[in-house]
Motif scaffolding. Sequence first.
Motif, short mmCIF file in Angstrom:
data_model
loop_
_atom_site.label_atom_id
_atom_site.label_comp_id
_atom_site.label_asym_id
_atom_site.label_seq_id
_atom_site.Cartn_x
_atom_site.Cartn_y
_atom_site.Cartn_z
N ILE A 52 45.33 37.85 57.58
CA ILE A 52 45.66 37.96 59.07
C ILE A 52 45.70 39.24 59.98
N LYS A 53 45.15 40.43 59.02
CA LYS A 53 45.24 41.61 59.61
C LYS A 53 44.06 42.66 59.16
N MET A 54 44.07 42.84 57.84
CA MET A 54 43.18 43.79 57.41
C MET A 54 42.07 43.56 57.57
N GLN A 55 41.41 42.19 57.28
CA GLN A 55 39.85 41.87 57.82
C GLN A 55 40.41 40.45 58.23
N LYS A 56 40.54 40.50 59.61
CA LYS A 56 41.10 39.21 60.36
C LYS A 56 40.18 37.96 59.92
N ASP A 57 40.88 37.03 59.43
CA ASP A 57 40.23 35.53 59.45
C ASP A 57 39.20 35.25 58.30
N ARG A 58 39.48 36.66 57.40
CA ARG A 58 38.26 36.33 56.36
C ARG A 58 39.00 35.78 55.04
N PRO A 59 38.59 34.79 54.49
CA PRO A 59 39.51 34.21 53.24
C PRO A 59 39.90 35.27 52.33
N VAL A 60 41.22 34.93 51.88
CA VAL A 60 41.63 35.99 50.98
C VAL A 60 40.74 36.02 49.85
N LEU A 61 40.55 34.81 49.11
CA LEU A 61 39.68 34.61 47.88
C LEU A 61 38.27 35.69 47.87
N GLU A 62 37.76 35.56 48.97
CA GLU A 62 36.58 36.25 49.11
C GLU A 62 36.73 37.74 49.10
N ILE A 63 37.73 37.98 49.79
CA ILE A 63 37.99 39.67 49.59
C ILE A 63 38.30 40.05 48.44
N ILE A 64 39.18 39.06 47.64
CA ILE A 64 39.35 39.62 46.38
C ILE A 64 38.17 39.50 45.30
N LEU A 65 37.52 38.60 45.60
CA LEU A 65 36.26 38.59 44.85
C LEU A 65 35.36 39.42 44.89
N THR A 66 35.37 40.11 46.22
CA THR A 66 34.35 41.28 46.24
C THR A 66 34.96 42.67 45.89
N MET A 67 36.48 42.60 45.83
CA MET A 67 36.87 43.98 45.38
C MET A 67 37.11 44.08 43.85
N PHE A 68 37.54 42.78 43.30
CA PHE A 68 38.14 42.79 41.92
C PHE A 68 36.91 43.43 40.98
N PRO A 69 35.62 42.97 40.98
CA PRO A 69 34.78 43.41 40.04
C PRO A 69 34.64 45.12 39.92
N ILE A 70 34.95 45.58 40.80
CA ILE A 70 34.98 47.06 40.70
C ILE A 70 36.15 47.51 39.90
N SER A 71 37.39 46.90 40.19
CA SER A 71 38.37 47.34 39.64
C SER A 71 38.44 46.85 38.09
N ALA A 72 37.68 45.70 37.70
CA ALA A 72 37.84 45.34 36.76
C ALA A 72 37.02 46.02 35.63
N SER A 73 35.83 46.34 36.17
CA SER A 73 34.94 47.20 35.38
C SER A 73 35.42 48.41 34.98
N GLY A 83 48.01 36.78 48.01
CA GLY A 83 46.85 36.55 47.33
C GLY A 83 46.62 37.21 46.23
N THR A 84 46.59 38.73 46.52
CA THR A 84 46.32 39.79 45.47
C THR A 84 47.27 39.66 44.42
N THR A 85 48.59 39.65 44.87
CA THR A 85 49.62 39.38 43.84
C THR A 85 49.47 38.13 42.84
N ILE A 86 49.25 37.09 43.45
CA ILE A 86 48.94 36.00 42.36
C ILE A 86 47.66 36.15 41.53
N PHE A 87 46.49 36.43 42.10
CA PHE A 87 45.53 36.69 41.49
C PHE A 87 45.61 37.61 40.12
N LEU A 88 46.13 38.94 40.47
CA LEU A 88 46.44 39.93 39.44
C LEU A 88 47.40 39.28 38.43
#
Lengths: 349, 447, 313
Positions: C79-100, C279-284
Amino acid sequence: MAEHEKTGKLLEVKDLHVSFFTPAGEVKAVGGISYDLDYGEVMGIVGESGSGKSVEAYSIIGLLQSPGKVIGGSITLEGEDVLAKSKEEMIALRGSKVAMIFQNPMTCLNPVYTIGNQLIEALKAHDKKVSKQEAAKRAMEMLELVGINNVEKRMRQYPHELSGGMRQRVMIAMGLICHPQLLIADEPTTALDVTIQAQILELMKDLQKKTHMGIIFITHNLGVVAEICDKVSVMYAGKMVEQGPVDDIFYKPGHPYTIGLLRSMPRVDAESYERLIPIEGTPVDMLNPPEGCPFAPRCESAMKICLQKMPPYVELEDGHRSACWLRVQEQLQREKQGAAETKEVPEHE
Amino acid sequence: MAEKKLKRAIGSLQPDIDDILSWNDLPENAFEPASAAEKESFIQDRKSVSYWKDAWRRLRKNKVAMVAMVIVILLALFAFVGPFIVPYSYDQVISGANNIHPWHYSLEDQEKINAYIEEHTGSANLSPEEAVAQAEAEAAARGETLSAVDAAKIRAAAKANQGKGEENVTQDDAIKALGIKAKPFGYTNAELERMAAGESVFPHVFGCDTQGRDIMVRTMIGARVSMIVGICCAVIVLVIGALYGSVSGYCGGKVDAVMQRIVEVIYTIPEVLIILLMGSTLKPIFEEFQNSGDGPLQRLVTLLGANLISIFLTFGLLYWVTMSRLIRGQILQLKQQEYVTAARALGAQGGRIIKRHLLPNCIGQIVTTTFLQIPSAIFTESFLSFLGMGVSAPMTSLGSMCSDALGGLNSYPYRLFIPAAILSLMILCLNLFGDGLRDALDPRLKK
Amino acid sequence: MAKYVLKRVLMALITLLVVICLTFFLMNAVPGNPWLSEKTPTEATIDALNAKYGLDKPLIVQLGKYLENLIHLDFGNSIKMQKDRPVLEIILTMFPISASIGAIAILWAILVGVPLGCLAAYRRGTWVDSLLRVICTVGISMPGFVIATMLLHVFTGGIEGIKFFPALFKGTPESYVLPCLALGFYPMCYLSRQTRTAMLDAINQEYIKTARAKGLRNGKIIFKHALRNALIPVITYLGPQIAFTLCGGFVVETVFTIPGLGRYFVSSISNRDYPLIMGTTIFLAAFIIAMNLIVDLLYKLVDPRINLGKGGH
């Protein structure tokens, strides 16, 4: 099993001193003990915990742990000086000529390897050429010898899947797999149930007859000694206080400590009103061993001299020696009564 | 004759050959029975030392732990006594002290440097803005105003000239060329002048930050926050963990089963994630509460600071689990020991059993675990503060100081490395001392 | 075994549920709302926004709705950082970098830490042991950001003449070096210490005495009998270490400005972007709990003492 039965001296321990150099000071765990053991002979070493009996055994096999050190005396095995051997030679000696089994079969087998693996490993350590099948075959033979059935299945099992008695049998099989001349058994039955104890003792007696090996049997239980041993050494506070054939020790004990041990032992043939008599007091502090006889404070017939000087050995009978001033006193009195009557103890080394 | 006979005894027991030789001239009363008193005095009893004395002796022998202890004490003095000695406060902005280094040049040296720079740098090298400003000042002195067109001309000229000057001399070059050495500690020029006038001025030992706040006093306060957080968290963990664990262990049965399920759930919660979340969400909650009125509770919150309370709460809620497990385990183990059964058989009550039998046996482990909680809490607090979720400005902590210094890392590396070094040193020494404590209190664990 | 696995999975799910609820209520207890920084919103605007995102309903209803969506893997929209973008989508684009970065870090930590621990135990009491002990104790006493900033300062141009690696994360292999090094240092030291303790513990066991009495060589005793037993407890430390490494990523990602999930999580907290935080908390949390579960089950498999047929102890 034993094709050529050897006779004569297998092991000779002379004036062995072992100390532990702890931060609090030197602990004289073994303060000069001597004995010898013939081929095929079974000797019991009896004493309460902390008397140095295990330490003494560990020094024979070179397993003394770091603060412990042999500081004097000699150990001769089949004519070879054990203490002069290099590390490599000791590794070759362990398991092949001398084997050792321990008190607690629950913790002495590695929990993450199968029985078969550990048995074969013991064999392979000393016989590099043996093939896998051959080693497995010999391991199974050994298991059968110690009275384990269903051996093929047992070989694949882990230690935790076996009972305590079974594990001790495996330990014995592992010790004997290279046909050692000498087996050191450090309280092998203490951790077991009484019925299992009897079975294991029976087994060891049996195996001893078959293989004609020498056994040093360390225990605090005189009953076990009577069962299996030819001769006995009684240890107290790092000193050997009495030594002799098993019958002499039982029927003509020469040291108050031995007498105390016998009195504190339950007997099947005892009259119902007979009570067990405990030995009063606690053992001496090994950090500050006293000048005189270490048993004196607990001895009911202690004399002034006992508190000042360590008693010497007195030969009571052939091969039966005791270190007690009472025996010295008796001997002196006998001398006074008539020098002619006094039996000369033949000189021998 | 007797001599001959007795000499042959094989070996071991004679302490000395001479002893045997002299054994015919034994004292007259040698074979009289010894009295009980004589027997008594025979045993040289080792002085029995109390548990704590013995532990202290072992601890004192551990050189590493002792050195660590001394450093911890020094750090504690630094953190708690230091702020009273330094005449600045952590949020005091000292005028003219922005960005001063922890070293200074004397006023004469500064003059020399400025002269050198002026000498080697023409006005041609003024930046456009400076050139305009200069022209404006000159115009103002003449009583005129600079027209916009003129200003633009001057700016263009300055821009064209920039970088074309004979030499572009920086302060560093000047210092190098003049061979001037920096003197330790930072002073503002005003302070240097006051010192020249004979006043004594407390130096800025570690320099000042961008806002002109003394870094040393901030480091002291930061260290103090860290230590308070560490100690308070350890106490909270001890109290909750010990209570929970002993109740669970002592009651056993269904109570224990339910309590252990709860522990298991808390145990598997990803701590750091929740700490981050709680650290950031509890703070505004407490802040609002603090502003909601003027009751005693609110005043307490104000006294401790909303952020500190939220950190304590977070720790209190999450970290007691290990402690409670430890204590429960100890109690379960001890419950089965014979002497406890014996005490119970003799009619001792529950409370007495805990006090006399259970506590003395696990006190060593409890002390060690509690103590080691201190560095771990400091560690986590610094992590939170570094991410900007710990204590908030103007209050500071070592972690947030490091975070603040991140921006100017290349120009002012010491601003990061001083608090970082003190933080690491503190955790290291606490860890080392804790290890020593464990070895001293629980000798069975020592290898 | 099946029963045991079931029990553990159930436990993990309960934990996750607790995390979700905790996050949800914490989030909603925070005073202020995400619209505060919007240009002076009127009451009406806020109400409208609340209504739009369903923030006007009672908390329990909101939670129920959220859980229901979660089952369909719908984490809601930012609702703020990237307005109206699905949280899951944001997580899935960011997580691979952290995970690797996390995976490389934990990998090198294991590959270096465990052998070093063995070495220290094997040469215990010598200078090698002392040196390793000093390094590892220092290593576990330095917070992640200290190591990260030190590496950043030293190797990216802070010291003249040394500029081996880029200061800003560019996604190239060389920009992975420093973050992975910084992130793996703590677990490396920790694992090394644990391995040493476990090895010493194993060496003091009675079966080692048996092995010595059998006449085995030292190397065989250490590497066959002690190591295998020592590794079993070390595996249990791995689970929490993986979790820690992932979360330590928050700091490393901040220092090296890596566009990973950790950094994003931190900024979503300060921006109060509720769906994103949750979303992030639950995912992590789900990821970490799953990792712990796997390690835990692995541990049971490695140790033959655990009777798999009867469901373990």
